[in-house]
Design a protein around this motif. Structure first.
Motif, PDB file in Angstrom:
ATOM      1  N   LEU A 198       6.847   5.530  -8.876  1.00 17.78           N
ATOM      2  CA  LEU A 198       4.854   5.815  -8.788  1.00 17.78           C
ATOM      3  C   LEU A 198       5.216   7.256  -9.269  1.00 17.78           C
ATOM      4  O   LEU A 198       5.284   7.445  -8.738  1.00 17.78           O
ATOM      5  CB  LEU A 198       4.390   5.343  -7.696  1.00 17.78           C
ATOM      6  N   LYS A 199       3.836   7.517  -9.733  1.00 20.05           N
ATOM      7  CA  LYS A 199       3.320   8.777 -10.526  1.00 20.05           C
ATOM      8  C   LYS A 199       2.430   9.171  -9.923  1.00 20.05           C
ATOM      9  O   LYS A 199       1.432   8.632  -9.768  1.00 20.05           O
ATOM     10  CB  LYS A 199       3.408   8.776 -12.402  1.00 20.05           C
ATOM     11  N   PRO A 200       2.126  10.614  -9.820  1.00 20.23           N
ATOM     12  CA  PRO A 200       0.829  11.638  -9.444  1.00 20.23           C
ATOM     13  C   PRO A 200      -0.182  10.850 -10.590  1.00 20.23           C
ATOM     14  O   PRO A 200      -0.046  11.071 -11.580  1.00 20.23           O
ATOM     15  CB  PRO A 200       1.239  12.659  -9.478  1.00 20.23           C
ATOM     16  N   GLY A 201      -1.447  10.745 -10.744  1.00 17.69           N
ATOM     17  CA  GLY A 201      -2.255   9.853 -10.953  1.00 17.69           C
ATOM     18  C   GLY A 201      -2.348   8.512 -11.526  1.00 17.69           C
ATOM     19  O   GLY A 201      -3.598   8.573 -12.012  1.00 17.69           O
ATOM     20  N   VAL A 202      -1.263   7.844 -10.863  1.00 19.60           N
ATOM     21  CA  VAL A 202      -1.772   6.378 -11.289  1.00 19.60           C
ATOM     22  C   VAL A 202      -3.006   5.718 -10.781  1.00 19.60           C
ATOM     23  O   VAL A 202      -2.714   6.010  -9.911  1.00 19.60           O
ATOM     24  CB  VAL A 202      -0.040   6.021 -10.931  1.00 19.60           C
ATOM     25  N   SER A 203      -3.740   5.282 -11.335  1.00 26.74           N
ATOM     26  CA  SER A 203      -4.689   3.765 -11.258  1.00 26.74           C
ATOM     27  C   SER A 203      -4.583   3.510  -9.621  1.00 26.74           C
ATOM     28  O   SER A 203      -2.758   2.597 -10.015  1.00 26.74           O
ATOM     29  CB  SER A 203      -5.353   3.726 -11.253  1.00 26.74           C
ATOM     30  N   VAL A 204      -4.481   3.460  -8.879  1.00 26.01           N
ATOM     31  CA  VAL A 204      -3.983   1.834  -7.839  1.00 26.01           C
ATOM     32  C   VAL A 204      -4.494   1.004  -8.488  1.00 26.01           C
ATOM     33  O   VAL A 204      -2.886  -0.249  -7.949  1.00 26.01           O
ATOM     34  CB  VAL A 204      -5.456   1.729  -6.475  1.00 26.01           C
ATOM     35  N   ASP A 205      -5.005   0.680  -9.687  1.00 27.14           N
ATOM     36  CA  ASP A 205      -5.033  -1.014 -10.300  1.00 27.14           C
ATOM     37  C   ASP A 205      -3.542  -0.934 -11.428  1.00 27.14           C
ATOM     38  O   ASP A 205      -2.821  -1.848 -11.451  1.00 27.14           O
ATOM     39  CB  ASP A 205      -6.713  -1.531 -11.400  1.00 27.14           C
ATOM     40  N   GLN A 206      -3.203   0.153 -12.057  1.00 26.83           N
ATOM     41  CA  GLN A 206      -1.966   0.167 -12.999  1.00 26.83           C
ATOM     42  C   GLN A 206      -0.568   0.216 -11.996  1.00 26.83           C
ATOM     43  O   GLN A 206      -0.065  -0.010 -12.326  1.00 26.83           O
ATOM     44  CB  GLN A 206      -1.878   1.509 -13.370  1.00 26.83           C
ATOM     45  N   ALA A 207      -1.304   0.611 -10.144  1.00 26.19           N
ATOM     46  CA  ALA A 207      -0.324   0.929  -9.777  1.00 26.19           C
ATOM     47  C   ALA A 207       0.574  -0.891  -8.959  1.00 26.19           C
ATOM     48  O   ALA A 207       1.749  -0.928  -8.647  1.00 26.19           O
ATOM     49  CB  ALA A 207      -0.008   1.688  -8.082  1.00 26.19           C
ATOM     50  N   ARG A 208      -0.520  -1.698  -8.647  1.00 26.90           N
ATOM     51  CA  ARG A 208      -0.720  -2.879  -7.864  1.00 26.90           C
ATOM     52  C   ARG A 208       0.925  -3.461  -8.343  1.00 26.90           C
ATOM     53  O   ARG A 208       1.741  -3.703  -7.659  1.00 26.90           O
ATOM     54  CB  ARG A 208      -1.269  -2.969  -8.199  1.00 26.90           C
ATOM     55  N   PRO A 209       0.873  -3.618  -9.677  1.00 27.28           N
ATOM     56  CA  PRO A 209       2.002  -4.836  -9.536  1.00 27.28           C
ATOM     57  C   PRO A 209       3.469  -3.967  -9.274  1.00 27.28           C
ATOM     58  O   PRO A 209       4.531  -4.433  -9.330  1.00 27.28           O
ATOM     59  CB  PRO A 209       2.603  -4.617 -11.043  1.00 27.28           C
TER      60      PRO A 209
END
Length: 312
Positions: free
Chosen positions: A287-298
């Motif tokens: 998980l990278k700083p700035g990732v959106s909640v939708d992008q990170a969910r998987p």
């Protein structure tokens, strides 16, 4: 002394010239040393009243079975889906969406924010805090910081120079001291933040400010935590646990999170097994700083199941 006076009189009587020996220069009076920087000053009556108020609150919470220190147990089960849901609510959103007490422009709700560089923590104390209490609080911060470093795998240490994460313990009488220090540390701090520090409401027993660079609004570079010195021992320790963890990036509370300190119900005082997993997720390199909640969910779903030992 009398012998010396008799000799002088005899010399005068026989007409001899008295030879006077110059007396030694008088020794200068010792100058008292200046008071030590931030020397202890006993708390005022108002501060003592506030301490008694917080003691009553702590006793009431304990009597109701709250402020638990067991980290959770059979009565607080959670699974990977709970962990996934709670991480999304706590790590991607801010407890203060209007940024009324922020020291930076974190217009980043819905995005992950955390530290990238080393976290260098320094503990500071207002003048009204007893030396013995200062030692205990500093030891608690040091022990907890070491635990956080182990959990996250991130560089988190206690320093005496060039800190970027300041933990202030200060009382009602120390407002001028803290405001002065914050102005030195954070020249662009908002007036709203200074007002909150100078005249904190009684329901604000501790809080944290975190900020990032304008060019990288999701990468924290500085944080300040303020913990009231009037708090009794357990509540003060709970503030250390919650505010430093929030300053690392778990910046929200959720009523659904259990067992967790990131819940305003005060059920738990200290970091729980659930919260440890949230910190591990926050600093997972996937998980990278700035990732959106939708992008990170998987990815969050995968990490949560790995931590809970559940199949994908």
């Amino acid at each position: 002394m009398k012998l010396g006076l008799g000799v002088a009189a005899l010399l005068a009587l026989i007409g001899c010239e008295e030879v006077l020996t110059p007396s030694a220069a008088p020794e200068p009076r010792p100058v008292p040393p200046p008071p030590a920087a931030n020397a202890y000053v006993p708390p005022s009556a108002a501060s003592q009243d506030l301490a008694r108020f917080y003691q009553r609150i702590e006793r009431d919470l304990l009597a109701r079975g709250l402020l638990r220190t067991d980290g959770g147990g059979p009565d607080t089960p959670y699974d990977a889906s709970d962990l996934e849901r709670n991480f999304e609510a706590i790590a991607f959103y801010s407890e203060y969406p209007n940024h009324s007490i922020s020291i930076g422009s974190r217009q980043t709700d819905g995005q992950l924010s955390r530290w990238v560089g080393p976290v260098r923590i320094q503990t500071e104390f207002g003048p009204s805090i007893l030396p013995a209490t200062r030692q205990k609080d500093a030891a608690d911060v040091q022990s907890y910081s070491a635990r956080l470093a182990r959990l996250t795998g991130h560089s988190i240490s206690i320093v005496t120079r060039k800190p970027n994460f300041h933990v202030f313990f200060a009382g009602k009488d120390d407002s001028a001291y803290v405001v002065s220090r914050l102005r030195q540390l954070i020249p662009n701090i908002s007036q709203a933040s200074l007002d909150l520090v100078a005249n904190p409401r009684s329901n604000f027993d501790c809080f944290v400010f975190a900020s990032a660079n304008t060019s990288s609004p999701n990468k924290y570079v500085r944080a300040v935590t303020l913990i009231r010195s009037e708090l009794p021992d357990l509540v003060r320790l709970s503030c250390i646990h919650e505010e430093i963890a929030q300053g690392l990036g778990l910046s929200n509370d959720s009523p659904a999170a259990r067992p967790s300190i990131f819940n305003d119900d005060d059920e738990f005082a200290l970091l729980t097994s659930h919260d440890e997993k949230l910190l591990q997720m926050l600093y997972d390199p996937r998980l990278k700083p700035g990732v959106s909640v939708d992008q990170a969910r998987p990815v969050v779903r995968i990490i949560a199941r790995e931590l809970m030992g559940q199949p994908l």
